[in-house]
Design an enzyme around this catalytic site. Structure first.
Site, PDB file in Angstrom:
ATOM      1  CB  SER A   1       7.182   6.461  -0.468  1.00  0.00           C
ATOM      2  OG  SER A   1       6.505   5.345  -1.021  1.00  0.00           O
TER       3      SER A   1
ATOM      4  CG  ASP B   1       2.368   2.871   5.672  1.00  0.00           C
ATOM      5  OD1 ASP B   1       2.722   2.018   4.833  1.00  0.00           O
ATOM      6  OD2 ASP B   1       2.713   4.070   5.605  1.00  0.00           O
TER       7      ASP B   1
ATOM      8  CG  HIS C   1       5.339   3.099   2.804  1.00  0.00           C
ATOM      9  ND1 HIS C   1       4.251   3.900   3.092  1.00  0.00           N
ATOM     10  CD2 HIS C   1       5.815   3.506   1.608  1.00  0.00           C
ATOM     11  CE1 HIS C   1       4.079   4.761   2.103  1.00  0.00           C
ATOM     12  NE2 HIS C   1       5.000   4.533   1.182  1.00  0.00           N
TER      13      HIS C   1
END
Length: 345
Positions: free
Chosen positions: A49, A320, A323
Site C-alpha cells: 500500500s 491513518d 499510512h
C-alpha cells in the site's frame, strides 16, 4: 499495510536484541557502477500500500472517502489523502505515474510509462487471500512481456521500484507463530527478497530502487498507547533487523551483478529523522497522531462517517494508523533524492 497491530503483542527475542547496537547506523545509499547506469524511460513497481496507486477493487477502503481528499480530491485507490511514494518517484524522473496493473485494459496507451503491480496489504509471501504477493506480481510482468507489451530494450531502460513495508511480519504474528521463530522468519523473507530481485534481473531489468521498511513502532497503531507521544522501540528492533539483512543483500547484488544499479532507499532513517526532529520540517509537526481518526473510510449502517479528519492535513505525518500523508511523502523525498540522483547520467 495490514495486520501490523499484531506485532504489538510480541516482545524482542535475544537474537533480535543484538541489532540494537545497529540502531544508530545510517544505512548507506547503494548504487551500481557509474557505467552501468542508464537513462530512466519507464518504471515497474512492486510492493504494497505504500506504493499502490489503485490496484484494489472499488469496494476497497482506499476507494472510499476521505481517501484522496488532497489529491486528486476524490478516492483513487491510494492508501493516503493524496500522492504516495510511486507518484513522487515518477515525478522525480519527469515521468507520469505508471498505470496500475488492474487498470491497464481501458488505458492501452499509458502502459508505455511502465506498470504498477503493487497491491495494498501484500508481502513478500502470501498475506491476504486473493492478493498477489511479490512473486505473483513479478509473474504479472512476465505475462506482459510474453504478450509483447514490453521489449527487452524497455526493460533495460526502466526502473524497478521494489517497496514492501512489513506486512509479512504482521501476518506472521497474526498466525500465532512463535516469538522464537521470528528471527528465522525474517531471514526467510530476506532470502526470498533476493530471489525476487534476481528473477527481475534475469528478465533484463537493470535498475533497482529498493526501500527498506520504516520504524514500525512509530505507527499510530503503537503510538496510541502513549497518547501518540512516543514510538515503541521494541517493535522498531524488528525493522532494524530486517533492514540490516536487506542491506547485506543489496551489497551482494552490487558485487555479483555489476551490470545493474542497486540503490537502497533508506525509508527507515528518513522517516525516523522527520518524526524525531519534526520542528525542522516546516509544517509537518504532528508526527505520531493520524490525521484520519477512527475507522478511516468506513460508515455505519446509517451512513454516518466512523472517522474524523484533521483540519491541517499538511501538518500530519500519518494519514491513518499505518499510512503516511501526501505531505509526509513529500518531506521524505528530500532525503531520498540524493539516492535517486545516482540513477541519472
Amino acid at each position: 499495510m495490514q495486520d501490523k497491530e499484531a506485532l504489538a503483542t510480541t516482545s524482542t527475542s535475544t537474537q533480535m536484541t543484538h541489532v540494537l547496537f545497529l540502531s544508530g547506523l545510517i544505512f548507506l545509499h547503494l548504487a551500481g557502477n557509474v557505467e552501468s547506469r542508464r537513462a530512466i524511460r519507464g518504471m515497474f513497481v512492486f510492493g504494497d500500500s505504500y506504493a499502490d496507486t489503485g490496484n484494489h477493487g472499488h469496494s476497497a477502503i482506499a476507494w472510499q472517502p476521505p481517501y484522496g481528499i488532497t489529491y486528486p480530491r476524490h478516492p483513487s485507490g491510494r492508501h493516503s489523502d493524496g500522492r504516495v511514494l510511486t507518484d513522487f518517484v515518477a515525478s522525480f524522473f519527469n515521468m507520469s505515474t505508471p498505470l496500475p496493473y488492474n487498470q491497464r485494459q481501458g488505458n492501452p496507451n499509458l502502459v508505455h510509462f511502465g506498470t504498477n503491480f503493487a497491491s495494498g496489504g501484500t508481502g513478500i509471501f502470501d498475506t491476504v487471500p486473493g492478493l498477489p504477493n511479490a512473486t505473483a506480481q513479478i509473474e504479472q510482468l512476465q505475462d506482459l512481456v510474453k504478450n509483447g507489451v514490453y521489449s527487452a530494450t524497455t526493460l533495460a531502460s526502466s526502473l524497478v521500484l521494489f517497496s514492501f513495508s512489513g506486512n509479512d511480519y504482521g501476518f506472521y504474528v497474526q498466525r500465532k507463530r512463535t516469538e522464537a521463530g521470528l528471527p528465522g522468519f525474517v531471514e526467510m523473507v530476506i532470502k526470498q527478497f533476493r530471489v525476487d530481485l534476481e528473477r527481475l534481473y534475469g528478465m533484463g531489468l537493470r535498475q533497482f530502487a529498493i526501500t527498506n521498511i520504516g520504524p514500525l513502532g512509530c505507527l499510530p497503531l503503537y503510538t496510541a498507547k502513549s497518547n501518540y507521544s512516543s514510538c515503541n522501540d521494541t517493535v522498531n528492533v524488528l525493522a532494524v533487523y530486517h533492514n540490516s539483512l536487506l542491506q547485506e543483500v543489496v551489497k551482494v547484488m552490487r558485487k555479483s551483478r555489476a551490470n545493474g544499479s542497486f540503490v537502497l532507499l533508506d525509508y527507515y532513517s528518513s522517516a525516523l529523522s522527520i518524526i524525531q526532529h519534526k520542528d525542522q520540517y516546516g509544517k509537518l509537526r504532528n508526527a505520531l497522531k493520524p490525521c484520519c481518526m477512527g475507522a478511516c473510510g468506513m460508515r455505519d449502517s446509517a451512513g454516518k462517517a466512523m472517522y474524523s479528519v484533521c483540519e491541517q492535513r499538511g501538518s500530519a505525518f500519518f494519514w491513518d494508523v499505518v499510512h503516511p500523508t501526501q505531505a509526509a511523502w513529500q518531506a521524505l523525498m528530500k532525503p531520498l533524492t540524493s539516492s535517486l540522483h545516482l540513477f541519472q547520467t
